[in-house]
Write a protein that holds these residues in place. Structure first.
Motif, short mmCIF file in Angstrom:
data_model
loop_
_atom_site.label_atom_id
_atom_site.label_comp_id
_atom_site.label_asym_id
_atom_site.label_seq_id
_atom_site.Cartn_x
_atom_site.Cartn_y
_atom_site.Cartn_z
N MET A 1 7.85 15.80 4.54
CA MET A 1 6.59 15.24 5.05
C MET A 1 6.51 13.74 4.75
O MET A 1 6.76 13.33 3.64
CB MET A 1 5.40 15.96 4.38
N ARG A 2 6.20 12.95 5.77
CA ARG A 2 5.97 11.52 5.58
C ARG A 2 4.48 11.26 5.68
O ARG A 2 3.82 11.85 6.52
CB ARG A 2 6.66 10.73 6.69
N ILE A 3 3.99 10.35 4.87
CA ILE A 3 2.56 10.05 4.92
C ILE A 3 2.31 8.58 4.61
O ILE A 3 2.94 8.01 3.71
CB ILE A 3 1.78 11.00 3.98
N SER A 4 1.42 7.95 5.37
CA SER A 4 1.05 6.55 5.11
C SER A 4 0.32 6.47 3.78
O SER A 4 -0.54 7.29 3.49
CB SER A 4 0.13 6.02 6.22
N TYR A 5 0.66 5.44 3.01
CA TYR A 5 0.15 5.35 1.64
C TYR A 5 -0.46 3.98 1.39
O TYR A 5 0.12 2.95 1.74
CB TYR A 5 1.31 5.63 0.68
N TYR A 6 -1.65 4.00 0.76
CA TYR A 6 -2.32 2.75 0.38
C TYR A 6 -2.35 2.67 -1.14
O TYR A 6 -3.07 3.42 -1.79
CB TYR A 6 -3.76 2.77 0.93
N PRO A 7 -1.56 1.80 -1.78
CA PRO A 7 -1.55 1.76 -3.24
C PRO A 7 -2.73 1.01 -3.86
O PRO A 7 -3.35 1.49 -4.81
CB PRO A 7 -0.23 1.08 -3.58
N GLY A 8 -3.06 -0.17 -3.33
CA GLY A 8 -4.13 -0.98 -3.93
C GLY A 8 -3.61 -1.91 -5.00
O GLY A 8 -2.53 -1.71 -5.55
N CYS A 9 -4.38 -2.96 -5.29
CA CYS A 9 -3.93 -4.05 -6.17
C CYS A 9 -3.57 -3.60 -7.57
O CYS A 9 -2.57 -4.01 -8.14
CB CYS A 9 -5.02 -5.10 -6.37
N THR A 10 -4.43 -2.78 -8.15
CA THR A 10 -4.25 -2.45 -9.56
C THR A 10 -2.98 -1.64 -9.78
O THR A 10 -2.34 -1.73 -10.82
CB THR A 10 -5.50 -1.72 -10.09
N LEU A 11 -2.60 -0.87 -8.78
CA LEU A 11 -1.38 -0.06 -8.90
C LEU A 11 -0.11 -0.89 -8.80
O LEU A 11 0.99 -0.43 -9.09
CB LEU A 11 -1.37 1.08 -7.88
N LYS A 12 -0.28 -2.15 -8.38
CA LYS A 12 0.87 -3.06 -8.31
C LYS A 12 0.92 -3.93 -9.57
O LYS A 12 1.84 -4.75 -9.72
CB LYS A 12 0.72 -3.98 -7.09
N ASP B 1 1.19 4.64 -10.08
CA ASP B 1 1.93 4.58 -8.81
C ASP B 1 3.35 5.12 -8.95
O ASP B 1 3.79 5.96 -8.17
CB ASP B 1 1.95 3.11 -8.35
N ARG B 2 4.09 4.63 -9.94
CA ARG B 2 5.53 4.98 -9.95
C ARG B 2 5.76 6.45 -10.27
O ARG B 2 6.66 7.08 -9.71
CB ARG B 2 6.32 4.05 -10.86
N TYR B 3 4.94 7.04 -11.12
CA TYR B 3 5.12 8.46 -11.40
C TYR B 3 4.68 9.31 -10.21
O TYR B 3 5.20 10.41 -10.00
CB TYR B 3 4.36 8.87 -12.67
N ALA B 4 3.76 8.79 -9.43
CA ALA B 4 3.36 9.50 -8.20
C ALA B 4 4.50 9.50 -7.21
O ALA B 4 4.77 10.51 -6.55
CB ALA B 4 2.13 8.83 -7.58
N ARG B 5 5.19 8.39 -7.11
CA ARG B 5 6.28 8.27 -6.13
C ARG B 5 7.46 9.18 -6.49
O ARG B 5 7.99 9.88 -5.62
CB ARG B 5 6.77 6.82 -6.04
N VAL B 6 7.89 9.15 -7.77
CA VAL B 6 9.04 10.00 -8.12
C VAL B 6 8.69 11.49 -8.01
O VAL B 6 9.53 12.31 -7.63
CB VAL B 6 9.64 9.68 -9.52
N SER B 7 7.44 11.82 -8.32
CA SER B 7 7.02 13.22 -8.21
C SER B 7 6.99 13.65 -6.74
O SER B 7 7.42 14.75 -6.40
CB SER B 7 5.63 13.41 -8.82
N ALA B 8 6.47 12.77 -5.90
CA ALA B 8 6.38 13.10 -4.48
C ALA B 8 7.76 13.42 -3.90
O ALA B 8 7.91 14.34 -3.10
CB ALA B 8 5.73 11.95 -3.71
#
Ligand code: SF4
Ligand code: SF4
Lengths: 261, 128
Positions: free
Chosen positions: A1-12, A19-26
């Protein structure tokens, strides 16, 4: 599944862990998070004044881009989620706002709230399913874990439609799925003191302390949150008795991919 | 804008039907900033009904509201006291020189862990 993602400033910046643990888990869960291009800060807070338009335009730009890229927009930070979901509701239901905003933005096709905004926790619950997540757990997090919702995911429930606003369960079900023991505590859906520290730091400190004391007296060993501001306030004012971490960190740990994050 | 027009403007942008209020006080009872507020959430609704616009504009409570939406969620009549408070604060900050925070207030508050979200949110809530 592909999904558009909005991270936001604080997650950068300050909340890279969320953010990064969400990405590796996904990745393990078979989801590809497609960061949308040129997104702008959501503004952090939604202004309920009916004549506010300019402060909502950045959310609309993200929503419109997601409409053209799969029709769903994944969020992770509670504040971004709250702002984007509420602006989307305005685009759908507030004709005056919708007309003015579209006249200004002049997209190829007017945006009228077509995109479905989903928080990462909703994706885990509704798109993947906790049962399936539980099957992929390799290192169960065997702890008493308090899920702290705060305000932004739940309220106003008419718009957020996230969970039962007074007795939510998605975080507890998540905690069970990763092998933990969920601790339900009275203050789990009360405010951490938010941004008010800029005008009245004692008020923020008091609210955060009450949340931590409530979790502690219910027997929690650790608190999880989806909000960088909650995490900051609770860590700073909670007296350091219990640690507060992002729920995605525990997810990555349980899935055995924390080192990759 | 005269007093009456300002009151009408606040009512219009509050986005809520204040006349549905039955004065039960539940919003104030559930408000986490209750003690810090000079005018309580249910009074924001009541004062607006009575046209006490000047009192609202002078309120200190607008700087203490957390926008936690507990009052909105829990009002048995579907009224939004937070909507009134936000409408007042927005009206105040749009006036010349009435911002809630100034640039000099910021450095003492900032530490190395402060999330960007907090800076942006506070500026959005307190300043125009
Ligand atoms: S809870 Fe609702 S009805 Fe009761 S005083 Fe507050 S605004 Fe009025
Ligand atoms: S939104 Fe403001 S007025 Fe309403 S309960 Fe929260 S702090 Fe109190």
């Amino acid at each position: 599944m592909r999904i558009s993602y909005y991270p936001g400033c604080t997650l950068k910046t300050q909340a890279k862990d969320l953010d990064r643990y969400a990405r590796v888990s996904a990745q393990v869960l078979g989801v590809e998070m497609d960061e949308i291009e040129n997104w702008q800060c959501c503004g952090g807070v939604y202004n309920t004044s009916r004549d506010e338009i300019a402060t909502k335009l950045s959310a609309l730009r993200a929503l419109e881009q997601a409409k053209r890229n799969g029709g769903k927009l994944l969020t992770l930070c509670s504040a971004c989620h709250n702002v984007i979901k509420r602006v989307n509701d305005d685009a759908k239901n507030d004709e005056n706002f919708c007309a003015k905003a579209n006249a200004y933005l002049s997209f190829d096709e007017p945006y009228r709230g077509e995109t479905q905004v989903i928080h990462y926790l909703e994706m885990l619950r509704d798109e993947i399913g906790f049962q399936k997540i539980a099957e992929k757990i390799v290192r169960p997090v065997k702890k008493k874990i308090a899920g702290y919702y705060g305000c932004l995911l739940l309220r106003p429930s008419k718009v957020m439609a996230f969970d039962n606003p007074e007795n939510p369960s998605v975080l507890e079900n998540f905690i069970e799925a990763i092998g933990g023991d969920p601790v339900r505590f009275p203050m789990r859906n009360e405010c951490c003191g938010a941004y008010v520290s800029f005008k009245d730091k004692d008020l923020t400190a008091k609210r955060s302390r009450l949340v931590i004391e409530s979790a502690e007296s219910a027997g929690a060993e650790i608190v999880v949150t989806a909000c960088p501001l909650c995490l900051y306030n609770l860590r700073k004012n909670g007296g350091g008795k219990i640690d507060v971490v992002y729920f995605t960190e525990l997810l990555a740990e349980a899935l055995g991919v924390k080192e990759n994050g | 804008m005269d007093k009456r027009e300002t009151g009408e403007q606040i009512l219009r942008i509050s986005g809520t039907e204040i006349r549905k209020c039955m004065k039960c006080g539940k919003c104030s009872g559930r408000c986490p900033a209750y003690r810090e507020m000079d005018i309580k959430p249910h009074q924001f609704v009541g004062y607006l009904i009575k046209g006490k616009t000047e009192k609202l504009l002078e309120s200190e409570a607008i700087w203490h509201c957390l926008s936690c939406m507990a009052c909105v969620e829990r009002c048995p009549r579907g009224v939004a006291p937070q909507g009134v408070i936000e409408a007042v604060r927005t009206t105040v900050t749009r006036m010349q020189g009435k911002n809630g925070i100034s640039a000099e207030d910021i450095p003492p508050i900032v530490d190395e862990l402060i999330p960007q979200q907090l800076l942006v949110s506070a500026y959005r809530k307190y300043n125009k």
